[in-house]
Enzyme design. Structure first.
Site, mmCIF file in Angstrom:
data_model
loop_
_atom_site.group_PDB
_atom_site.id
_atom_site.type_symbol
_atom_site.label_atom_id
_atom_site.label_comp_id
_atom_site.label_asym_id
_atom_site.label_seq_id
_atom_site.Cartn_x
_atom_site.Cartn_y
_atom_site.Cartn_z
ATOM 1 N NE ARG A 27 -2.321 -2.129 3.200
ATOM 2 C CZ ARG A 27 -2.876 -2.522 4.369
ATOM 3 N NH1 ARG A 27 -3.890 -1.868 4.869
ATOM 4 N NH2 ARG A 27 -2.384 -3.541 5.015
ATOM 5 C CG ASP A 83 6.641 3.000 0.517
ATOM 6 O OD1 ASP A 83 7.437 2.111 0.149
ATOM 7 O OD2 ASP A 83 5.882 2.847 1.499
ATOM 8 C CG ASP A 130 14.369 -0.299 5.633
ATOM 9 O OD1 ASP A 130 15.053 0.625 6.069
ATOM 10 O OD2 ASP A 130 14.002 -1.253 6.336
ATOM 11 C CE LYS A 171 13.989 4.139 6.688
ATOM 12 N NZ LYS A 171 13.475 3.349 7.804
#
Ligand code: IMP
Ligand code: MG
Length: 173
Positions: A40, A96, A99, A127
């Protein structure tokens, strides 16, 4: 639970989205662009991004997750796959945040098995410090340090996705 001040304001986000969309529009001129958003988290970025891209494109989504609250489980689950055929098409995977890289790497390899003409990745945040799996990122909005963030589609336990800006998040004060 504490949501801090914006790290990226609505204006900074809008500006960055336009910049990314301009690059993508130039790179995909005359191609068969299929944009696949990862739900999502990428829903808000995806809608802003495709509206700013000026070449013809097709939109699709895949629902996938690896996170439980603020920790990655290291295992990616696909809850709902994309419906478009990717074979022979120019695919842009939209996320989005990158990581550990596990999610993007997993979905990338899954798509590559179906032989697209090309596959690139666009992530709004990155990141780099947290990376455990090496995955090529073609378009990156902002580099951020190792800090948990929410807003603009990003959640903590499925909350805060609706914030129009991106803010730091802590479980307690
Ligand atoms: P990765 O598989 O470890 O790269 O994790 C990617 C996914 O973890 C993203 O799609 C997000 O859903 C989630 N994630 C990673 N970092 C954050 C964060 O700081 N805030 C919210 N979600 C995050
Ligand atoms: Mg996500």
């Amino acid at each position: 639970m504490v949501v801090g001040k914006p790290i990226f304001t609505v204006e900074q986000i809008q500006h960055k989205v336009r910049e990314l969309a301009d690059r993508i529009s130039r790179d995909y001129e005359g191609k068969d662009l299929l944009v696949i958003g990862i739900l999502r988290g990428a829903f808000m970025f995806m809608t802003d991004l495709v509206r700013a891209i000026r070449v013809p494109l097709t939109v699709d989504f895949v629902v996938a997750a690896s996170y439980v609250q603020t920790e990655t489980s290291g295992e990616v689950k696909v809850y709902c796959d994309a419906r478009e055929s990717v074979t022979g098409r120019d695919v842009l995977l939209v996320e989005d945040i990158a990581d550990t890289g596990v999610t993007l790497n997993y979905l990338r390899e899954r798509i590559l098995l179906k032989r697209p003409r090309s596959l690139k990745i666009c992530t709004f945040l990155n990141k780099q410090e947290r990376r455990t799996v090496d995955v090529p990122l073609d378009y990156v909005g902002f580099e951020i340090p190792n800090q948990y963030v929410v807003g603009y589609g990003l959640d903590y336990d499925n909350k805060f996705r609706n914030l129009p800006y991106i803010a730091a998040f802590r479980k307690s004060v």
